[in-house]
Design a protein around this motif. Structure first.
Motif: not given
Length: 115
Positions: A1, A36, A39, A41, A57-60
């Motif tokens: 994250m 969403k 990516g 979160m 806050e982000t995903s890969e």
């Protein structure tokens, strides 16, 4: 994250600031879905007077380029962004048409404590 922090100024008018806040109490489902899908979160926006701070806050999967493509493909997101420009103004030093500007992290307690 990964975490990103961005800043934006609103037009310094109490009525417009109130309206902008109200819009964010009822964000359109299509806009939320696009956030969403890109990516993101979690996203939070904080306000001090007419200055906004966004924490993402982000995903890969996330990149600003990917988010831009996804946003451009959504008519509802484009409509939302057009409405939001009524309340927003460019930050000093922003590129023409740029809304949110990425902030540089200058301190992290967690990083200091891990060394």
């Amino acid at each position: 994250m990964k975490k990103y922090c961005l800043a934006l100024d609103l037009i310094d008018d109490p009525i417009l600031i109130k309206e902008y806040t109200e819009w964010h109490e009822r964000v359109w489902p299509e806009v939320l879905e696009n956030i969403k899908l890109s990516g993101v979160m979690n996203m939070e926006i904080y306000r001090y007077k007419n200055r906004l701070f966004m924490i993402m806050e982000t995903s890969e999967l996330f990149s600003f380029e990917r988010k831009e493509v996804i946003d451009q493909e959504s008519e509802k997101v484009q409509e939302w962004e057009k409405i939001m420009w009524k309340y927003q103004k460019e930050m000093p030093g922003a590129k023409p048409g740029e809304k949110w500007v990425l902030m540089d992290r200058i301190f992290s307690l967690a990083d200091l404590e891990s060394h």
